[in-house]
Every structure is written in structure tokens, then in C-alpha cells.
Design a protein around this motif. Structure first.
Motif, mmCIF file in Angstrom:
data_model
loop_
_atom_site.group_PDB
_atom_site.id
_atom_site.type_symbol
_atom_site.label_atom_id
_atom_site.label_comp_id
_atom_site.label_asym_id
_atom_site.label_seq_id
_atom_site.Cartn_x
_atom_site.Cartn_y
_atom_site.Cartn_z
ATOM 1 N N ARG A 127 0.850 -1.202 0.000
ATOM 2 C CA ARG A 127 0.000 0.000 0.000
ATOM 3 C C ARG A 127 0.874 1.235 0.000
ATOM 4 O O ARG A 127 1.724 1.405 0.873
ATOM 5 N N GLU B 186 0.962 3.994 1.239
ATOM 6 C CA GLU B 186 0.439 4.849 2.315
ATOM 7 C C GLU B 186 1.320 6.087 2.426
ATOM 8 O O GLU B 186 2.501 5.966 2.723
ATOM 9 N N HIS C 21 1.772 1.938 10.273
ATOM 10 C CA HIS C 21 1.671 1.657 8.838
ATOM 11 C C HIS C 21 3.017 1.340 8.196
ATOM 12 O O HIS C 21 3.968 2.101 8.336
ATOM 13 N N LEU C 22 3.033 0.231 7.465
ATOM 14 C CA LEU C 22 4.164 -0.118 6.613
ATOM 15 C C LEU C 22 3.694 0.004 5.163
ATOM 16 O O LEU C 22 2.496 -0.013 4.884
ATOM 17 N N GLU D 282 -6.156 -0.995 15.106
ATOM 18 C CA GLU D 282 -6.865 -2.029 14.330
ATOM 19 C C GLU D 282 -5.909 -3.149 13.916
ATOM 20 O O GLU D 282 -4.924 -2.901 13.235
ATOM 21 N N ILE D 283 -6.231 -4.377 14.304
ATOM 22 C CA ILE D 283 -5.427 -5.502 13.808
ATOM 23 C C ILE D 283 -6.193 -6.343 12.796
ATOM 24 O O ILE D 283 -5.588 -7.048 12.005
ATOM 25 N N GLY E 113 -3.523 -8.085 10.020
ATOM 26 C CA GLY E 113 -2.202 -7.575 9.690
ATOM 27 C C GLY E 113 -1.169 -8.222 10.601
ATOM 28 O O GLY E 113 -1.217 -8.067 11.825
ATOM 29 N N ARG F 223 1.162 -5.668 12.737
ATOM 30 C CA ARG F 223 0.456 -5.017 13.851
ATOM 31 C C ARG F 223 0.318 -5.988 15.013
ATOM 32 O O ARG F 223 0.468 -5.614 16.181
HETATM 33 P P1 ATP Z 1 -5.913 1.419 9.034
HETATM 34 O O1 ATP Z 1 -7.293 1.910 9.340
HETATM 35 O O2 ATP Z 1 -5.091 1.201 10.265
HETATM 36 O O3 ATP Z 1 -5.207 2.215 7.988
HETATM 37 P P2 ATP Z 1 -7.092 -0.353 7.173
HETATM 38 O O4 ATP Z 1 -8.505 -0.296 7.649
HETATM 39 O O5 ATP Z 1 -6.695 0.506 6.027
HETATM 40 O O6 ATP Z 1 -6.097 -0.054 8.405
HETATM 41 P P3 ATP Z 1 -7.555 -3.006 6.132
HETATM 42 O O7 ATP Z 1 -7.682 -2.664 4.709
HETATM 43 O O8 ATP Z 1 -8.790 -3.282 6.899
HETATM 44 O O9 ATP Z 1 -6.696 -1.873 6.867
HETATM 45 O O10 ATP Z 1 -6.508 -4.212 6.254
HETATM 46 C C1 ATP Z 1 -6.629 -5.275 7.177
HETATM 47 C C2 ATP Z 1 -5.539 -5.232 8.233
HETATM 48 O O11 ATP Z 1 -4.243 -5.061 7.662
HETATM 49 C C3 ATP Z 1 -5.650 -4.073 9.204
HETATM 50 O O12 ATP Z 1 -6.582 -4.356 10.209
HETATM 51 C C4 ATP Z 1 -4.238 -3.967 9.734
HETATM 52 O O13 ATP Z 1 -4.009 -4.955 10.732
HETATM 53 C C5 ATP Z 1 -3.402 -4.318 8.541
HETATM 54 N N1 ATP Z 1 -2.887 -3.132 7.845
HETATM 55 C C6 ATP Z 1 -3.558 -2.289 7.037
HETATM 56 N N2 ATP Z 1 -2.760 -1.349 6.534
HETATM 57 C C7 ATP Z 1 -1.525 -1.601 7.032
HETATM 58 C C8 ATP Z 1 -0.251 -1.002 6.856
HETATM 59 N N3 ATP Z 1 -0.084 0.029 6.063
HETATM 60 N N4 ATP Z 1 0.809 -1.527 7.514
HETATM 61 C C9 ATP Z 1 0.664 -2.609 8.306
HETATM 62 N N5 ATP Z 1 -0.511 -3.234 8.491
HETATM 63 C C10 ATP Z 1 -1.592 -2.744 7.873
#
Ligand code: ATP
Ligand code: MG
Ligand code: MG
Ligand code: MG
Length: 431
Positions: free
Chosen positions: A207, A209, A216-217, A354-355, A402, A405
Motif C-alpha cells: 500500500r 500509504e 503503517h508499513l 486495528e489488527i 495484519g 500489527r
Molecule cells: P488502518 O485503518 O489502520 O489504515 P485499514 O482499515 O486501512 O487499516 P484493512 O484494509 O482493513 O486496513 O486491512 C486489514 C488489516 O491489515 C488491518 O486491520 C491492519 O491490521 C493491517 N494493515 C492495514 N494497513 C496496514 C499497513 N499500512 N501496515 C501494516 N498493516 C496494515
């Protein structure tokens, strides 16, 4: 003489063995040298006594520098003072390669310096412990899903379309076509669930990001189960059992590692299904009543909101039924309300956020088609996905956890960058 690893030492108590190892650290006086040895499988102290090994060998031991590689021979002895329980009474040391001026010394270093030297930093006790916990979580994940009748399926990493629009996608070329690195394997996992019933994946996701947070990674690993004939509430039960299982596995199998990280295990010992469920409506109300006036109904939580909401529980919590407008197109609307969907995020305690994100998926063809249109997605690219609700559509649910996380939370490390061997961050593509 038997060549063994540090992890195997307990089986050789009282015997003379040979270890291949690196010098993690060393202390010495005129008569005795203490070698902190590491071999990847663990850490152990080697004791070199001048009166027993003679002047020449003692001089060699005293001169050993940090990260020099050696073969050491010695007798395995019980050592009740160390958590590991054994030490090596050294009788011989053979230098393989002398390391000079290893940049990461036992003194404190700044984070940027450590990140620049991530390839060497991984050798530290702390990073070793985190990587072992990461490995245990992966092992326990396979165990949980295999024991519960799931089949592992590997979705593609190069994709032509993506679940959630293209804003955070890494674009690349697939010969003459546009392609994207996967940011979730979910849609493919739904197809797999229609073929195999209960499936899970474990793979890298990407992602772009643009935000710099400690959660976030850019490249992270996700576990994505998907289950046919499983409705929203049933999926939550799988999630809480799965997370309880991995926490228990780490508590059982990573005692030394948790101790090394000074993790407060009493917090982890409480983690047991069921987890509390809080509706999004109630969460917003609670936030507004408790001084958070920067969020209103219809908006997604930021990190401070998630932290505050989880604070009053000593368990991960589910926040359920988010507004339809802030969730992806494929989520099943609530049967009695058209403004929320059948979804939940699992929020870890202690401020880890959020995990898991999960939901029941739409299985009505017309509704799915309409949602794809409303989200301005390319209908052509989703034609294959629409087939799933065309041929024997069933209620089904899934979620994504994730890995990093979860590793950060269970290990108790503050920043996600330490929970993956080589983190990809906004400004970091090396080493
Ligand atoms: P956040 O709200 O923290 O940005 P998200 O809602 O965008 O997360 P999801 O698309 O629901 O994330 O992805 C499922 C899971 O993947 C998340 O609950 C989280 O544990 C993990 N995750 C999401 N984005 C990242 C990221 N950039 N780096 C590490 N882990 C992530
Ligand atoms: Mg996000
Ligand atoms: Mg989120
Ligand atoms: Mg989410």
C-alpha cells in the motif's frame, strides 16, 4: 565430538559439545572471561577460566571482538542464575573470522542509525526475540486454520484490478498492460471459498500509504481467511478464537523472548475469547461524550480514537456496523438499516489499534453490480468477481489480520518497523 546448537544444549547436560557461534558481547578480568555467545537458535554464556585453559587460549578468548565467528568447545553445565538455564564451560576456541569495529555496539544508538544498519541490527537480542515471536505467530496461524478445516490458498500478487480503488496502489507494467501489486487478496479468496469452503491466505500486500505513523508499513503481510456459509456474527467467533490461539501459543512457546522484551505478560494472559462487541454508533457516542469533538457519525476513526475506545478494556474489542460510506463496496448492508454494513474491526488493547478488518460479503448479484457502479469501479475488470454472485451465491464472510500489527502488539514494541525483518517505510527502501 557432537556439533550442536544452543537451543539443543539442554539435551547435552554434562557432555562436551561444539558450537558454531558469534561473540555477541564479552566481559573479562585477569582470570576469567565471559563470552556471550549467539548462534541464531539462542544465546548462552561461555565461561573461560585461565587456570583451566592455559595462557594462550585465555589470551585468544580475551581478544575476541564483537561479532567474531568462532567454534567453541566446552562442557554443558546447568546455570540456575540465567533464564536460559545452561552455560558452557569453555575448553577450546577456534576463530573462524575476526570481525573488526562492528557498528552496533552495546551502547545506545539512534533509530535512524539502527534502521540504516537493519541488516546487522537483526543480530541483536531484542530483534532476535521479535523475529522468533513473529515466527511463532505464523506457526500458530497455520496450526489454527489447518486444525479448523481451512485450506491455504495463495492469491496472486500481480493483479489487474483491486478491491478498494487505486489510490494507494503501486502500479507497474505487465508487458503492455497496467498491473498493480496486491493490496489484499480478498476477492480471489472469495472465489477460492466458493471452491473449497473455508480458505486462508498468508502473503505480502502493498500500500502506497503516504502517512507516516507507527502503525503503517508500505509492504506488510496479511492473513486473509474467507468462509462460505458463514455469517457476520459467526465470523467474529472465528476471529476471537484465532487471536486467542496465537496469543496463547506465544505465551507458551516464547517465554524467553517475552522476558527479553520485558513484555508485561499479565496483559496477554487475560486475552481469551469472547471479546467485547461495541457498535460504531455507541463508539461515536462514547467518544463525543468523552471529549472527542473532532469526530462525528459517518467518519472513520483515527489512531487516538481507536486507542481511547480500547483503553477501558483489557481485551481486544470488536467495533461493529460501520457506516456504509466509509467501507468498501463489497460489504453486506445491515438487513434492517441501509446506513451501516455487517462488518467489524478488531482493535487491539494497549494502543496498538486495528489488527483485523472483516465483514460479511454481498452475495446478491444485482446489489453487487450496483455497488460496483456507485464506487465508479471498472465493471469489466470485476466481471469475473460478479460471477461469484451469479452461480450459487451464498452468504460468506472473511477478514484480514495484519501480521506486523499483531507482532508489535504481542511483543509490546512501540513501532511497527521492528516487527518485520526489512521494513519498507515512506522514506526507506534500503537495506
Ligand atoms: P488502518 O485503518 O489502520 O489504515 P485499514 O482499515 O486501512 O487499516 P484493512 O484494509 O482493513 O486496513 O486491512 C486489514 C488489516 O491489515 C488491518 O486491520 C491492519 O491490521 C493491517 N494493515 C492495514 N494497513 C496496514 C499497513 N499500512 N501496515 C501494516 N498493516 C496494515
Ligand atoms: Mg488504511
Ligand atoms: Mg481502518
Ligand atoms: Mg480496516
Amino acid at each position: 565430538m557432537k556439533k550442536i546448537t544452543i537451543a539443543e544444549m539442554a539435551k547435552y547436560n554434562g557432555q562436551t559439545v561444539k558450537l558454531g557461534a558469534w561473540i555477541a558481547n564479552k566481559r573479562s578480568s585477569g582470570k576469567i572471561a565471559f563470552l556471550q555467545l549467539r548462534d541464531g537458535s539462542g544465546f548462552v554464556q561461555g565461561v573461560v577460566v585461565k587456570a583451566e585453559v592455559g595462557d594462550e587460549l585465555f589470551a585468544t578468548a580475551k581478544a575476541l571482538t564483537q561479532e567474531t565467528s568462532v567454534y567453541v568447545t566446552g562442557e554443558v553445565k546447568e546455570d540456575t542464575r540465567s533464564a536460559f538455564g545452561y552455560e558452557l564451560a569453555v575448553t577450546d576456541v577456534e576463530v573462524i573470522h575476526e570481525a573488526k569495529d562492528f557498528p552496533i555496539t552495546p551502547k545506545e544508538h539512534g533509530t535512524e542509525f539502527l534502521m540504516d544498519n537493519r541488516h546487522l541490527w537483526l543480530r541483536s537480542r531484542r530483534q532476535h526475540a521479535i523475529m522468533k515471536i513473529r515466527n511463532e505467530i505464523i506457526r500458530a496461524t497455520y496450526e489454527f486454520f489447518n486444525d479448523n478445516g481451512f485450506v491455504k490458498v495463495d492469491p496472486p500478487i500481480l493483479t489487474g484490478s483491486s478491491p478498494e480503488g487505486t489510490s494507494e496502489l503501486f502500479a507497474t507494467k505487465y508487458f503492455d498492460e497496467d498491473a498493480y501489486l496486491s493490496q489484499s487478496g480478498q476477492l480471489y479468496m472469495e472465489a477460492a471459498a466458493m471452491a473449497l469452503g473455508k480458505v486462508f491466505s498468508f502473503g505480502p500486500t502493498f500500500r502506497a500509504e503516504k502517512s507516516k505513523t507507527r502503525r503503517h508499513l508500505i509492504e506488510f503481510w496479511m492473513i486473509e481467511p474467507e468462509m462460505a456459509f458463514i455469517e457476520h456474527a459467526e465470523s467474529l467467533e472465528v476471529q476471537e478464537q484465532y487471536v486467542s490461539h496465537i496469543v496463547q501459543a506465544v505465551l507458551t512457546n516464547c517465554k524467553l523472548e517475552l522476558e527479553r522484551l520485558e513484555r508485561d505478560v499479565s496483559k496477554l494472559e487475560k486475552i481469551k475469547a469472547p471479546f467485547p462487541r461495541v457498535s460504531y454508533d455507541d463508539a461515536i457516542k462514547w467518544l463525543n461524550d468523552n471529549g472527542f469533538d473532532d469526530i462525528k457519525w459517518g467518519e472513520d476513526f483515527g489512531a487516538p480514537h481507536e486507542t481511547a475506545l480500547a483503553e477501558s478494556y483489557d481485551m481486544p474489542i470488536f467495533i461493529t456496523h460501520y457506516p456504509i460510506g466509509i467501507k468498501p463496496f463489497y460489504m453486506q448492508p445491515h438487513p434492517e438499516r441501509d446506513d451501516v454494513v455487517l462488518c467489524a474491526d478488531m482493535i487491539a488493547p494497549e494502543g496498538y489499534g486495528e489488527i483485523i478488518g472483516g465483514s460479511e460479503r454481498i452475495h446478491d448479484y444485482e446489489l453487487m453490480k450496483q455497488r460496483i457502479k456507485e464506487h465508479n469501479l471498472d465493471e469489466e475488470a470485476y466481471a469475473w468477481y460478479l460471477d461469484l454472485s451469479k452461480y450459487g451465491a451464498v452468504p460468506h464472510s472473511g477478514f484480514g489480520l495484519g501480521l506486523e500489527r499483531t507482532v508489535a502488539w504481542i511483543s509490546g514494541v512501540e513501532h511497527i518497523r521492528e516487527s518485520i525483518p526489512f521494513p519498507r517505510l515512506l522514506n526507506r527502501l534500503y537495506p
